[in-house]
Every structure is written in structure tokens, then in C-alpha cells.
Write a protein that holds these residues in place. Structure first.
Motif, PDB file in Angstrom:
ATOM      1  N   ILE A  93       5.358   4.251  -4.358  1.00 16.52           N
ATOM      2  CA  ILE A  93       5.907   3.043  -3.744  1.00 16.52           C
ATOM      3  C   ILE A  93       5.406   1.870  -4.567  1.00 16.52           C
ATOM      4  N   THR A  94       6.311   1.068  -5.126  1.00 20.21           N
ATOM      5  CA  THR A  94       5.922   0.019  -6.058  1.00 20.21           C
ATOM      6  C   THR A  94       6.823  -1.199  -5.920  1.00 20.21           C
ATOM      7  N   ASN A  95       6.311  -2.356  -6.318  1.00 14.68           N
ATOM      8  CA  ASN A  95       7.187  -3.535  -6.367  1.00 14.68           C
ATOM      9  C   ASN A  95       8.031  -3.537  -7.641  1.00 14.68           C
ATOM     10  N   PRO A 113      10.239  10.659  -7.488  1.00 13.31           N
ATOM     11  CA  PRO A 113      10.996   9.591  -6.827  1.00 13.31           C
ATOM     12  C   PRO A 113      10.214   8.277  -6.871  1.00 13.31           C
ATOM     13  N   VAL A 114      10.916   7.193  -7.155  1.00 13.72           N
ATOM     14  CA  VAL A 114      10.295   5.866  -7.216  1.00 13.72           C
ATOM     15  C   VAL A 114      10.966   4.973  -6.182  1.00 13.72           C
ATOM     16  N   MET A 115      10.182   4.523  -5.203  1.00 20.52           N
ATOM     17  CA  MET A 115      10.696   3.629  -4.163  1.00 20.52           C
ATOM     18  C   MET A 115      10.272   2.202  -4.506  1.00 20.52           C
ATOM     19  N   ILE A 116      11.270   1.341  -4.717  1.00 19.13           N
ATOM     20  CA  ILE A 116      11.016  -0.057  -5.062  1.00 19.13           C
ATOM     21  C   ILE A 116      11.086  -0.904  -3.794  1.00 19.13           C
ATOM     22  N   SER A 117      10.044  -1.687  -3.533  1.00 19.80           N
ATOM     23  CA  SER A 117      10.049  -2.608  -2.399  1.00 19.80           C
ATOM     24  C   SER A 117      10.877  -3.834  -2.764  1.00 19.80           C
ATOM     25  N   TRP A 118      11.911  -4.103  -1.974  1.00 16.18           N
ATOM     26  CA  TRP A 118      12.854  -5.178  -2.313  1.00 16.18           C
ATOM     27  C   TRP A 118      13.551  -5.630  -1.037  1.00 16.18           C
ATOM     28  N   ASP A 119      13.623  -6.952  -0.822  1.00 18.11           N
ATOM     29  CA  ASP A 119      14.111  -7.474   0.458  1.00 18.11           C
ATOM     30  C   ASP A 119      15.485  -8.135   0.389  1.00 18.11           C
ATOM     31  N   GLY A 120      16.281  -7.778  -0.600  1.00 20.35           N
ATOM     32  CA  GLY A 120      17.646  -8.264  -0.624  1.00 20.35           C
ATOM     33  C   GLY A 120      17.789  -9.704  -1.078  1.00 20.35           C
ATOM     34  N   SER A 131      12.641  -8.236  -8.448  1.00 14.12           N
ATOM     35  CA  SER A 131      12.613  -7.167  -9.452  1.00 14.12           C
ATOM     36  C   SER A 131      14.018  -6.730  -9.864  1.00 14.12           C
ATOM     37  N   LEU A 132      15.026  -7.026  -9.049  1.00 14.80           N
ATOM     38  CA  LEU A 132      16.390  -6.596  -9.334  1.00 14.80           C
ATOM     39  C   LEU A 132      17.297  -7.760  -9.713  1.00 14.80           C
ATOM     40  N   ASN A 133      16.709  -8.820 -10.221  1.00 11.47           N
ATOM     41  CA  ASN A 133      17.488  -9.963 -10.712  1.00 11.47           C
ATOM     42  C   ASN A 133      18.477  -9.459 -11.762  1.00 11.47           C
ATOM     43  N   PRO A 134      19.793  -9.657 -11.530  1.00  7.22           N
ATOM     44  CA  PRO A 134      20.796  -9.105 -12.453  1.00  7.22           C
ATOM     45  C   PRO A 134      20.737  -9.702 -13.852  1.00  7.22           C
ATOM     46  N   ARG A 135      20.056 -10.822 -14.020  1.00  9.33           N
ATOM     47  CA  ARG A 135      19.983 -11.467 -15.334  1.00  9.33           C
ATOM     48  C   ARG A 135      18.758 -11.025 -16.134  1.00  9.33           C
ATOM     49  N   LEU A 148      15.817   6.965  -7.638  1.00  8.86           N
ATOM     50  CA  LEU A 148      15.509   5.594  -7.226  1.00  8.86           C
ATOM     51  C   LEU A 148      15.763   5.393  -5.738  1.00  8.86           C
ATOM     52  N   GLY A 149      14.838   4.705  -5.097  1.00  4.06           N
ATOM     53  CA  GLY A 149      15.014   4.282  -3.717  1.00  4.06           C
ATOM     54  C   GLY A 149      14.657   2.820  -3.568  1.00  4.06           C
ATOM     55  N   LEU A 150      15.220   2.172  -2.560  1.00 10.00           N
ATOM     56  CA  LEU A 150      14.888   0.791  -2.234  1.00 10.00           C
ATOM     57  C   LEU A 150      14.402   0.745  -0.792  1.00 10.00           C
ATOM     58  N   SER A 151      13.331  -0.013  -0.573  1.00  9.83           N
ATOM     59  CA  SER A 151      12.758  -0.150   0.767  1.00  9.83           C
ATOM     60  C   SER A 151      12.559  -1.619   1.076  1.00  9.83           C
ATOM     61  N   SER A 152      12.997  -2.026   2.256  1.00 10.96           N
ATOM     62  CA  SER A 152      12.914  -3.434   2.656  1.00 10.96           C
ATOM     63  C   SER A 152      12.111  -3.571   3.939  1.00 10.96           C
ATOM     64  N   VAL A 153      11.542  -4.763   4.119  1.00 11.29           N
ATOM     65  CA  VAL A 153      10.833  -5.104   5.352  1.00 11.29           C
ATOM     66  C   VAL A 153      11.681  -6.114   6.119  1.00 11.29           C
ATOM     67  N   ILE A 154      12.126  -5.744   7.301  1.00  7.60           N
ATOM     68  CA  ILE A 154      12.937  -6.631   8.126  1.00  7.60           C
ATOM     69  C   ILE A 154      12.051  -7.748   8.691  1.00  7.60           C
ATOM     70  N   SER A 155      12.505  -8.989   8.519  1.00  5.08           N
ATOM     71  CA  SER A 155      11.740 -10.155   8.961  1.00  5.08           C
ATOM     72  C   SER A 155      12.710 -11.287   9.242  1.00  5.08           C
ATOM     73  N   SER A 156      12.192 -12.497   9.477  1.00  6.60           N
ATOM     74  CA  SER A 156      13.059 -13.645   9.731  1.00  6.60           C
ATOM     75  C   SER A 156      13.856 -14.046   8.493  1.00  6.60           C
ATOM     76  N   LYS A 157      13.502 -13.506   7.332  1.00  3.52           N
ATOM     77  CA  LYS A 157      14.212 -13.799   6.084  1.00  3.52           C
ATOM     78  C   LYS A 157      14.948 -12.584   5.533  1.00  3.52           C
ATOM     79  N   ALA A 158      14.947 -11.497   6.278  1.00  6.61           N
ATOM     80  CA  ALA A 158      15.626 -10.280   5.816  1.00  6.61           C
ATOM     81  C   ALA A 158      16.130  -9.517   7.034  1.00  6.61           C
ATOM     82  N   TYR A 159      17.445  -9.584   7.264  1.00  7.47           N
ATOM     83  CA  TYR A 159      18.048  -8.917   8.419  1.00  7.47           C
ATOM     84  C   TYR A 159      18.755  -7.628   7.975  1.00  7.47           C
TER      85      TYR A 159
END
Length: 369
Positions: A93-95, A113-120, A131-135, A148-159
Motif C-alpha cells: 500500500i503506497t502513495n 499487487p500495488v495499491m495506490i492511495s488516491w482520493d480522486g 500521483s495520477l496527474n495526467p500531465r 494495480l489498485g486504487l484506494s480512497s478515503v471517503i471524507s468531506s472532500k471525497a464522496y
């Protein structure tokens, strides 16, 4: 037997607590007060070997963890090298920020398997770096990972819906390269003593509405037999909840009688630093023992720090228990009442309600068996 006698499904390899980011919701900040050693005690490899032998045919999963685990890539390579040939699997699990092309090649070569922490879309407001900036070339490097996996933390800034839709865009690009989709995971924010409470100010009504809509989408897709690849991330996440519910009500008859934490941390899941010290959770720095301890001494230390049994009565009255199964042992009573349980209910009770409405149709069509 040389070491602590145990039954183990997973060992979190706690590589160190240094990090190259400063996420606002990091639950380790209030919990980690002592640095972990970078020195490797070679006895940990004998310990891992004993764990795999005691497990028989079931593999032991080694999960690399930090801080930021990629900052300790040399140690990761050493552990993989020394455990090669044992009945174990690996994960990380990595950023993703420190990911290099040689790291990608290593993870691909060892089928890790590599799980990337990413909040959309609002990741800069939660993590301060995308980390996933398209540029940026880092995105292309991440997409080169075979598992590849993506994992997010639901919060007031990520629904939930907007995060899963953002993950869908990544998954579409990944599919064009690999011919299959990414793994997805959503966690919920919780307060272990966070100094900034802004991310805890969640609109629970919005969460409930989004979870209801996605549960309906999933069940209608199941009943029609039509899978829309453009809805893959939503359907995949809902599928995980469906099977969690199926396990609780059909396989366990709706009975929850846990008196220890459902994550297994400290019990079937061991949290071990590179010196062989053991911890109640991989997010803490207070030791519970080491690999040489007797089982009774070790479990006594774990048991003292696990308040799950104290919450049992309240949890049995909550519909979300089918999914969260008593929740996290690190969360205080105050945090449970103020935010933690509210968000769990907002996430999971709407899903239960929708599944109950459609339940007879699903079971009748053979999807529930």
C-alpha cells in the motif's frame, strides 16, 4: 518451535514510519511516537518460514507497509529475496510518489499487487499531491504496473460516487494498456486524534443518496445480466459489499458475536517491524511483544488494547454491523459517537436497505447462492 506459536493469515511488514507526504487525515500522526528501526533482524525470515509451515496449504500474505513503504525499497527487495520459495504472497500500500521504473519492473517480475492511495478529483485537498496527474510521467509509470489498485478515503472532500467515477477514468486508460481493469477500494475517514477536523464534516445525506443509487445500479445490472464496462468501478465496489452481506446473513446466519476486532490485527494478522517486534496494529508504535514471546503473554497485551467487546451491545443494535463488524479498535468512544459510526451507517445502511428490497429476486435468480 522456536518462535511465538500462532495461526497467521497476514503479516504486515512495518518497514518504517518516514513518509514523503503529509496527508490531512493520516491516522498515524496521533498514534506513532517512536521511530521504527531500519535494521533487519535475520530471525524474522525464520519466523516467516515457521508461519508458512504452520499454515499448511494456506499461504501467508506479507503486506509491505509504512509510513511510505517505497522509501524502504531496499528492505522490500531483501524480504522478497529471503522469502522466495516459501508459501507466501505479497502486497504493498503506497502513495506512489516515489515509484521508479525499476520498482515497477520489480513488482511486475514478482507479481506483486500495488495499491495506490488516491482520493480522486480533490486529492490535492486531502493529500497535497496527485500521483495520477495526467500531465506527469508518474501517471504513466503507475499505469505500467501489472496489478494495480486504487484506494480512497471517503471524507468531506471525497464522496463515493465522484471518487469511483474518477477511478473509472483511470481504469479505462489502464484497460486500454492491459486488457483488464484495476482493483478498487473505499475506506472511510476516522478520527484517531486528528488536529484538523475539516475532513470529518461529511454530508451524510449525500453519502446515503450516492450509496443508494449505486446499490440500485449494481442490482439492476445483476438482474438484467448486462455489465457496463463504463460503470465497472461502481459495480466492483458494490459487488464487494454484496458478498460481505451474503457472508454475514447467509453464511453466518446474521450472527455477530465477536469480542475481538474483526480486522484480526494482533491475532490472525501480525504486525511486525524489521527487528521482530510485534504491534497491536500497523498504525501504532507501541509494542505488544516480539517473535520470541510466549503466546499467552503476547495475546494478553493485545487483548488489553482491544475494546471491541465493550462496544458489542451498541454494535448489535446497528444495521451497519453486517459490513463494519464492530469497526476499528483504535477509535475512541467519543470519536465513534461523533463521526465514525455516523459515516459507517451512511455508507452501509442504504446498501443493506436496497439489497433487502431486491433480495428475493436475486436469490430466486441464483445470484445469492
Amino acid at each position: 518451535m522456536k518462535f511465538l506459536r500462532r495461526t497467521t493469515s497476514t503479516i504486515f511488514i512495518m518497514l518504517g514510519n518516514s513518509c514523503n507526504m503529509n496527508c490531512k487525515y493520516c491516522l498515524q500522526h496521533p498514534l506513532v511516537h517512536e521511530p521504527l528501526t531500519k535494521e533487519i533482524n535475520p530471525e524474522i525470515f525464520d519466523f516467516i518460514k515457521e508461519c508458512t509451515e504452520e499454515n499448511g496449504e494456506r499461504p501467508v500474505h506479507l503486506q509491505f507497509y509504512g509510513g511510505e513503504p517505497l522509501l524502504y525499497f531496499d528492505a522490500i527487495q531483501k524480504v522478497v529475496e529471503k522469502t522466495k520459495g516459501l508459501n507466501c504472497t505479497y502486497g504493498i500500500i503506497t502513495n506512489g510518489r516515489a515509484l521508479t521504473d525499476p520498482m515497477v519492473d520489480f513488482f511486475n517480475a514478482h507479481d506483486i499487487p500495488v495499491m495506490i492511495s488516491w482520493d480522486g478529483p480533490h486529492v490535492l485537498q486531502t493529500r497535497g499531491f496527485d500521483s495520477l496527474n495526467p500531465r506527469k510521467p508518474l501517471r504513466r509509470r503507475i499505469l505500467r504496473l501489472n496489478r494495480l489498485g486504487l484506494s480512497s478515503v471517503i471524507s468531506s472532500k471525497a464522496y463515493p460516487r465522484e471518487v469511483l467515477e474518477a477511478m473509472q477514468d483511470v481504469s479505462n486508460e489502464y484497460y486500454s494498456l492491459h486488457g483488464y481493469q484495476i482493483m478498487v477500494n473505499l475506506d472511510t475517514i476516522f478520527d484517531t486524534g486528528l488536529p484538523n477536523k475539516e475532513l470529518l464534516e461529511v454530508d451524510y445525506g449525500r453519502v446515503e443518496k450516492e450509496m443508494t443509487d449505486m446499490a440500485v445500479l449494481y442490482l439492476e445490472s445483476k438482474l438484467s445480466g448486462k455489465q457496463n464496462r463504463q460503470e465497472y468501478t461502481k459495480l466492483s465496489f458494490m459487488e464487494s459489499l454484496f458478498y460481505s452481506l451474503k457472508n454475514f446473513y447467509l453464511d453466518r446466519n446474521g450472527v455477530w458475536n465477536n469480542v475481538t476486532c474483526s480486522c484480526g490485527n494482533g491475532y490472525t494478522t501480525l504486525n511486525m517491524d524489521l527487528m521482530g517486534n510485534l504491534y497491536p496494529c500497523h498504525n501504532t508504535s507501541v509494542k505488544a511483544g516480539n517473535i520470541h514471546d510466549g503466546l499467552f503473554k503476547y495475546l494478553n497485551a493485545i487483548w488489553k488494547g482491544d475494546p471491541t467487546k465493550e462496544h458489542k451491545e451498541a454494535c448489535l443494535d446497528c444495521l451497519a454491523v453486517a459490513f463494519c463488524k464492530g469497526g476499528c479498535k483504535l477509535v475512541s468512544d467519543k470519536a465513534r459517537k461523533e463521526t465514525y459510526c455516523k459515516l459507517k451507517r451512511a455508507m452501509f445502511v442504504p446498501v443493506l436497505s436496497v439489497f433487502q428490497r431486491y433480495g428475493e429476486k436475486l436469490v430466486g435468480d441464483g445470484h445469492g447462492g
